[in-house]
Motif scaffolding. Structure first.
Motif, PDB file in Angstrom:
ATOM      1  N   SER A  99       0.731  -1.426   0.055  1.00  0.00           N
ATOM      2  CA  SER A  99       0.098   0.001   0.070  1.00  0.00           C
ATOM      3  C   SER A  99       0.827   1.170  -0.137  1.00  0.00           C
ATOM      4  CB  SER A  99      -0.804   0.125   1.331  1.00  0.00           C
ATOM      5  OG  SER A  99      -0.150   0.088   2.381  1.00  0.00           O
ATOM      6  N   ALA A 100       2.103   0.958  -0.129  1.00  0.00           N
ATOM      7  CA  ALA A 100       3.182   2.364  -0.015  1.00  0.00           C
ATOM      8  C   ALA A 100       3.670   2.610  -1.169  1.00  0.00           C
ATOM      9  CB  ALA A 100       4.192   1.963   0.899  1.00  0.00           C
ATOM     10  N   LEU A 101       3.292   4.097  -1.105  1.00  0.00           N
ATOM     11  CA  LEU A 101       4.184   4.946  -2.558  1.00  0.00           C
ATOM     12  C   LEU A 101       5.136   5.658  -2.075  1.00  0.00           C
ATOM     13  CD1 LEU A 101       3.300   4.255  -5.734  1.00  0.00           C
ATOM     14  CD2 LEU A 101       1.803   6.329  -5.506  1.00  0.00           C
ATOM     15  N   TYR A 117       9.936  -1.583   5.571  1.00  0.00           N
ATOM     16  CA  TYR A 117       9.695  -1.123   6.730  1.00  0.00           C
ATOM     17  C   TYR A 117       8.320  -0.398   6.728  1.00  0.00           C
ATOM     18  CZ  TYR A 117      10.379   0.816  11.362  1.00  0.00           C
ATOM     19  OH  TYR A 117       9.957   1.140  12.732  1.00  0.00           O
ATOM     20  N   ILE A 118       7.867   0.251   5.879  1.00  0.00           N
ATOM     21  CA  ILE A 118       6.788   0.879   5.886  1.00  0.00           C
ATOM     22  C   ILE A 118       5.479  -0.009   5.964  1.00  0.00           C
ATOM     23  CG2 ILE A 118       5.056   2.447   4.614  1.00  0.00           C
ATOM     24  CD1 ILE A 118       7.654   3.989   3.633  1.00  0.00           C
ATOM     25  N   HIS A 119       5.630  -1.033   5.003  1.00  0.00           N
ATOM     26  CA  HIS A 119       4.677  -2.315   4.845  1.00  0.00           C
ATOM     27  C   HIS A 119       4.669  -2.734   5.930  1.00  0.00           C
ATOM     28  CE1 HIS A 119       2.079  -5.181   2.998  1.00  0.00           C
ATOM     29  NE2 HIS A 119       2.733  -6.029   3.351  1.00  0.00           N
ATOM     30  N   LEU A 142       1.371   7.554   1.412  1.00  0.00           N
ATOM     31  CA  LEU A 142       2.258   8.176   0.326  1.00  0.00           C
ATOM     32  C   LEU A 142       3.321   8.814   1.319  1.00  0.00           C
ATOM     33  CD1 LEU A 142      -0.545  10.216  -1.425  1.00  0.00           C
ATOM     34  CD2 LEU A 142       0.888   8.520  -2.242  1.00  0.00           C
ATOM     35  N   VAL A 143       4.648   8.721   0.790  1.00  0.00           N
ATOM     36  CA  VAL A 143       5.814   9.139   1.331  1.00  0.00           C
ATOM     37  C   VAL A 143       6.630   9.941   0.382  1.00  0.00           C
ATOM     38  CG1 VAL A 143       7.728   8.456   2.918  1.00  0.00           C
ATOM     39  CG2 VAL A 143       5.779   6.925   2.869  1.00  0.00           C
ATOM     40  N   ILE A 144       7.012  11.085   1.029  1.00  0.00           N
ATOM     41  CA  ILE A 144       8.229  11.965   0.306  1.00  0.00           C
ATOM     42  C   ILE A 144       9.343  12.062   1.143  1.00  0.00           C
ATOM     43  CG2 ILE A 144       8.559  13.935  -0.907  1.00  0.00           C
ATOM     44  CD1 ILE A 144       5.502  14.345  -1.161  1.00  0.00           C
TER      45      ILE A 144
END
Length: 340
Positions: A99-101, A117-119, A142-144
């Motif tokens: 689910s991470a972008l 790690y996000i997942h 969403l990660v920038i």
């Protein structure tokens, strides 16, 4: 602090790795419904592109098929990341896992480790905050990751009022109509607590939580999930600092959330007091969960604490700080317009 930080930096030109865009989409086209021209929803964030997400949400909600609504929202997220990628520079890439972008110029191996790690953190947050945390119904996590402080503060300044100084940060969750979190390049170990903290915000953003409760959940979850969160402060010393700092007037800025935006001791002690409060209340998760689901920003959760926990929040703070309870320490929304 934020104004000082942004003034130091001169603006510059504006799992799976998606190909770097050479040109970003100009419209969002769907099978059933009118296309959306992105020029009509494009805005400027100090030289970086952002979308008018309420306008995109309105367009999405007019689509007749719920499944197509979710796809259209994800399409808008990807289009935004393409525009951001072009603005940030040729080294930036969009990568996806679960689910991470992720949008960054991190080395591939570091980006992959960050996505993993996000997942994993997302799954653990849902377990730790069972019944409170919730996956957003649309879109991605969403990660920038900005390359440096200049670009990071240039972007986040867009979401602050022009007046005043704000605490320095290494990452933050931004709602802005499309929840996303931002940070700056560093070692993955240093980023892990930021990821856990900000993902927690993302997964409770469906609730109208008071700031202290929102931040207390994030700090406690961060410390539980990430060994890199660091050692606890010296407890006797922190206790003395809390006792010396908080009074009936200052506690109102804690209840209304303003102290979290200030620099120095108000910011540091607010986060630690929120950690203590949530740590105490959440020890009985069965009782805490309905409180968290009912708590409202408008009264700092006072009514929910009374209804669900049979606790007066001001009296609880006084007890934690070894003070005699006083009604002046209770959340008093009528006074908040005058609290700085």
């Amino acid at each position: 602090m934020l104004r000082w930080l942004t003034s130091r930096f001169l603006p510059t030109s504006a799992a799976d790795t998606l190909p770097p865009p050479t040109i970003a989409a100009t419209q969002l086209a769907v099978a059933h419904g009118e296309p959306l021209a992105l020029a009509s929803v494009m805005q400027d964030a100090n030289g970086l592109p952002v979308f008018n997400w309420p306008a995109i949400s309105e367009w999405v909600l007019h689509l007749p098929d719920p499944e197509e609504q979710g796809k259209a929202w994800s399409m808008a997220e990807r289009a935004w990341f393409d525009h951001m990628s072009l603005a940030l520079g040729p080294d930036f890439r969009v990568r996806e896992h679960g689910s991470a972008l992720l949008l960054s110029n991190l080395e591939p191996v570091v980006a992959k480790a960050m996505l993993d790690y996000i997942h994993k953190s997302a799954q653990r947050i849902l377990q730790v905050l069972e019944g409170v945390a919730e996956v957003p119904p649309w879109g991605h996590d969403l990660v920038i990751v900005f390359q440096d402080k200049e670009s990071y503060y240039r972007y986040v300044a867009h979401y602050y009022l022009d007046e005043g100084e704000y605490a320095e940060s290494s990452g933050m969750y931004i709602q802005g109509g499309c929840g996303h979190f931002v940070t700056m390049a560093d070692s993955l170990q240093a980023l892990e607590p930021v990821i856990a903290h900000e993902l927690t915000h993302a997964y409770v953003q469906h609730l109208p939580l008071p700031t202290w409760l929102n931040e207390g959940l994030a700090v406690n979850t961060e410390q539980r999930l990430s060994p890199a969160a660091g050692a606890r402060p010296n407890l006797p010393r922190m206790h003395a600092r809390h006792q010396a700092f908080w009074n009936a007037e200052r506690i109102q800025s804690f209840w209304n959330g303003q102290s979290f935006l200030q620099t120095g001791p108000p910011n540091e002690l607010s986060y630690d007091l929120a950690r203590m409060l949530v740590g105490y209340l959440a020890a009985d998760w069965k009782a805490f969960r309905p409180f968290a689901l009912q708590a409202q920003q408008q009264d700092a959760g006072a009514q929910a604490a009374n209804d669900c926990l049979d606790i007066a929040l001001g009296a609880l703070v006084c007890a934690l700080l070894d003070r005699e309870p006083s009604p002046d320490w209770e959340p008093t929304p009528a006074s908040w317009t005058s609290v700085e």
